[in-house]
Design an enzyme around this catalytic site. Structure first.
Site, short mmCIF file in Angstrom:
data_model
loop_
_atom_site.label_atom_id
_atom_site.label_comp_id
_atom_site.label_asym_id
_atom_site.label_seq_id
_atom_site.Cartn_x
_atom_site.Cartn_y
_atom_site.Cartn_z
N ASP A 28 -107.67 -69.28 -44.58
CA ASP A 28 -107.43 -67.90 -44.13
C ASP A 28 -108.38 -67.48 -43.01
OD1 ASP A 28 -105.65 -67.78 -46.31
OD2 ASP A 28 -107.18 -66.95 -47.63
N GLU A 41 -97.10 -62.26 -45.46
CA GLU A 41 -98.54 -61.98 -45.59
C GLU A 41 -99.25 -62.41 -44.32
OE1 GLU A 41 -99.87 -64.28 -48.97
OE2 GLU A 41 -99.52 -66.17 -47.96
O1 FUB Z 1 -106.20 -67.23 -49.86
C1 FUB Z 1 -105.41 -66.48 -50.75
C2 FUB Z 1 -104.15 -66.04 -50.09
O2 FUB Z 1 -103.40 -67.16 -49.69
C3 FUB Z 1 -104.32 -65.26 -48.80
O3 FUB Z 1 -104.76 -63.95 -48.99
C4 FUB Z 1 -102.98 -65.42 -48.23
O4 FUB Z 1 -102.85 -65.03 -46.91
C5 FUB Z 1 -102.73 -66.90 -48.47
O5 FUB Z 1 -103.28 -67.70 -47.47
#
Ligand code: FUB
Length: 333
Positions: free
Chosen positions: A18, A232
């Protein structure tokens, strides 16, 4: 330097994911999640992402060794948080560095917190409470040329975005069938949220609003259009006076982007940036450094494909004069 030379983990002594990336003091500072081995169930609710702290990394230049500046913030020093420190971001304003991170509060709801430091690598001191008005995950802070800062955020399923459609948290059915609480089929997909930030950088000036992402006919992207709908990991970059919102499509595993005339949207879907990587999640950041543009992202290659054990990588990207980003395959030049 060809991209095959870039296609390796930035660091291998810890798992990282991330990435968000900023040019501070003439260097590239990378703010990743710090993945940990854990016994969480590998499910669509994200119970297998059990991160507890953050390390800040930096590169003096492209090709230089990556420096790990050590622990910058630990969950034990965040008064309001209970677990799951997920994808962070950082910003610089008024001579201070701000670090933004999601975590579950004591009631199990994801919130977004801020922490402050005099130095880009931290350590960061957490504010006593989360930023009022926040929910869900994946904060991305963008400061425009007029010095106004905006926070974008939101993630479906494990990130709980669909539970906030009424303005308050509705637990719903997602513990039975993940995704069932969100819009379906031809209904407009949920977008990320955005709020303008106050100059103190730890509070909002405006109420959060949902960002619209439209198709080529000006219609909202549909929930069933899983190759293009927001899932996301928002990121904002500005190029040639236009604003580019890029994000992950989640269960279809693409990094894609949409273009707008305004940081508040609406944005029109433009195309794919990166085809799927090894591992379920895909999450990125686009940054300009020394007149070139780079994509930082992660995959699970360092752990032989284990989704919650990831590694940050980067590569140069080509942006045409009209803002078009060339689609890349992660394991080819
Ligand atoms: O790292 C946990 C979660 O997985 C992140 O918040 C998302 O964007 C995905 O990469």
């Amino acid at each position: 330097m060809g991209n095959s030379e870039f296609n390796k983990p930035l660091v291998t002594h810890i798992y990282t994911a991330d990435p968000s990336v900023h040019v501070f003091e003439g260097k590239l500072y990378i703010y990743p999640s710090h993945d940990l081995e854990n016994d969480g169930v590998d499910d669509d609710k994200g119970d297998h992402f059990k991160m507890k702290d953050y390390h800040v990394l930096s590169l003096d230049d492209v090709g230089a060794p990556c420096v790990d500046h050590g622990e910058a913030l630990h969950i034990k020093d965040v008064p309001w948080a209970s677990e799951q420190m997920w994808a962070p971001d950082a910003a610089f304003k008024n001579g201070k560095y701000y670090f933004y991170f999601p975590a579950k509060d004591k009631e199990g709801k994801f919130r977004i917190g801020a922490a402050v430091s005099d130095k880009p690598m931290g350590p960061f001191k957490a504010e006593p409470d989360y930023i009022q008005g926040t929910f869900s995950i994946d904060p991305a802070v963008f400061t425009d040329d007029d010095n106004q800062s905006y926070m974008y955020w939101g993630g479906l399923w494990g990130g709980q975005l669909e539970k906030w459609q009424t303005g308050s948290f509705v637990p719903g059915e997602a513990d039975i069938t993940v995704g069932s609480d969100g819009p379906q089929g031809d209904e407009p997909a949920l977008g990320p949220y955005m709020a303008e930030m106050n100059d103190d950088m730890v509070s909002f000036k405006t109420k959060p609003v949902e960002i619209k992402i439209l198709d080529e006919s000006g219609e909202p992207i549909k929930a069933g259009d899983t190759d293009r709908r927001y899932f996301e990991g928002p990121c904002m970059h500005k190029f040639g006076g236009k604003y580019y919102l890029s994000y992950s499509t989640g269960d279809t595993h693409f990094l894609v982007y949409a273009e707008g005339d305004n940081p508040k949207g609406p944005f029109t879907y433009k195309g794919r940036i990166l085809e799927p990587v090894i591992g379920w999640t895909t999450h990125h950041y686009i940054v300009e450094f020394k007149d070139k543009w780079y994509l930082f992202y992660h995959d699970s290659s360092l752990s032989d494909g284990k989704t919650p054990l990831r590694c940050v990588k980067f590569r140069e990207i080509q942006i045409e004069a009209d803002g078009t980003i060339k689609t890349m395959k992660p394991y080819e030049d």
